[in-house]
Design a protein around this motif. Structure first.
Motif, PDB file in Angstrom:
ATOM      1  N   SER A 194       0.847  -1.188   0.000  1.00 38.27           N
ATOM      2  CA  SER A 194       0.000   0.000   0.000  1.00 38.27           C
ATOM      3  C   SER A 194       0.885   1.241   0.000  1.00 38.27           C
ATOM      4  CB  SER A 194      -0.905   0.015   1.232  1.00 38.27           C
ATOM      5  OG  SER A 194      -1.707   1.169   1.226  1.00 38.27           O
ATOM      6  N   ASP A 199       0.663   4.881   0.946  1.00 34.07           N
ATOM      7  CA  ASP A 199      -0.193   5.818   1.663  1.00 34.07           C
ATOM      8  C   ASP A 199       0.416   7.199   1.832  1.00 34.07           C
ATOM      9  OD1 ASP A 199      -2.302   4.048   1.944  1.00 34.07           O
ATOM     10  OD2 ASP A 199      -1.476   3.178   3.769  1.00 34.07           O
ATOM     11  N   ARG A 220      -6.959  13.268  -4.023  1.00 31.78           N
ATOM     12  CA  ARG A 220      -7.433  11.885  -3.878  1.00 31.78           C
ATOM     13  C   ARG A 220      -7.825  11.307  -5.244  1.00 31.78           C
ATOM     14  NH1 ARG A 220      -7.047   7.108  -2.525  1.00 31.78           N
ATOM     15  NH2 ARG A 220      -8.808   6.017  -1.657  1.00 31.78           N
ATOM     16  N   SER A 228      -3.782   2.267  -2.338  1.00 29.03           N
ATOM     17  CA  SER A 228      -3.567   3.301  -1.335  1.00 29.03           C
ATOM     18  C   SER A 228      -4.803   3.352  -0.454  1.00 29.03           C
ATOM     19  CB  SER A 228      -3.321   4.654  -2.005  1.00 29.03           C
ATOM     20  OG  SER A 228      -3.109   5.648  -1.034  1.00 29.03           O
ATOM     21  N   ASN A 229      -4.698   2.748   0.712  1.00 27.09           N
ATOM     22  CA  ASN A 229      -5.860   2.661   1.599  1.00 27.09           C
ATOM     23  C   ASN A 229      -6.193   4.001   2.247  1.00 27.09           C
ATOM     24  OD1 ASN A 229      -6.074  -0.101   1.090  1.00 27.09           O
ATOM     25  ND2 ASN A 229      -4.579  -0.564   2.685  1.00 27.09           N
ATOM     26  N   TYR A 230      -5.198   4.655   2.798  1.00 23.67           N
ATOM     27  CA  TYR A 230      -5.400   5.913   3.511  1.00 23.67           C
ATOM     28  C   TYR A 230      -4.332   6.917   3.080  1.00 23.67           C
ATOM     29  CZ  TYR A 230      -8.076   2.688   6.356  1.00 23.67           C
ATOM     30  OH  TYR A 230      -8.958   1.728   6.770  1.00 23.67           O
ATOM     31  N   PRO A 231      -4.504   7.545   1.915  1.00 22.35           N
ATOM     32  CA  PRO A 231      -3.453   8.447   1.433  1.00 22.35           C
ATOM     33  C   PRO A 231      -3.306   9.697   2.299  1.00 22.35           C
ATOM     34  CG  PRO A 231      -5.379   8.595   0.033  1.00 22.35           C
ATOM     35  CD  PRO A 231      -5.638   7.488   1.003  1.00 22.35           C
TER      36      PRO A 231
END
Length: 134
Positions: free
Chosen positions: A24, A26, A68, A82-85
């Motif tokens: 990921s 992030d 986003r 990218s779970n939590y950018p």
């Protein structure tokens, strides 16, 4: 890198260490109007400074959604996740940047204060002149 165009081009590039593929991505370096959007030509912030290893986090909510969307485009184009950018302006010395923000804020404050005092002095003088004539 990737860019999302909405009047301005919102550019993103993943912040990575080495060449290994991460599960990921992030952490993203960002910039405005500093890439073409579709090719790997990220030229935002201090992209060419080898000492740049830090950044200031994006705090503007009005821009976050556009960055986003650029990340989502990068995910689709390069098969990334990218779970939590989290978005950063890439630079060498964020502390110095914050100090320059404080210096700019102090200048603006004191300029406003001086302008207000000058306006008040002018109004008092006009009032004295008008009052002295009657």
């Amino acid at each position: 890198s990737m860019g999302f165009k909405n009047v301005d081009t919102y550019c993103v590039a993943p912040i990575v260490m080495g060449d290994t593929r991460a599960p990921s991505y992030d952490f993203w370096a960002i910039g405005l109007d500093c890439c073409t959007g579709g090719t790997a030509d990220f030229q935002c912030g201090e992209y060419n400074n080898p000492k740049a290893r830090a950044g200031l986090r994006l705090m503007r909510e009005d821009q976050r959604a556009f960055y986003r969307l650029a990340v989502e485009q990068a995910e689709a184009a390069y098969d990334l996740h990218s779970n939590y950018p989290i978005f950063f302006y890439w630079m060498e010395d964020p502390a110095a940047e914050l100090k320059s923000y404080l210096a700019d804020a102090n200048k603006a404050f004191f300029l406003g204060l001086l302008s207000f005092a000058a306006l008040q002095l002018l109004l008092v003088l006009v009032g004295v002149v008008i009052h002295a004539k009657f």
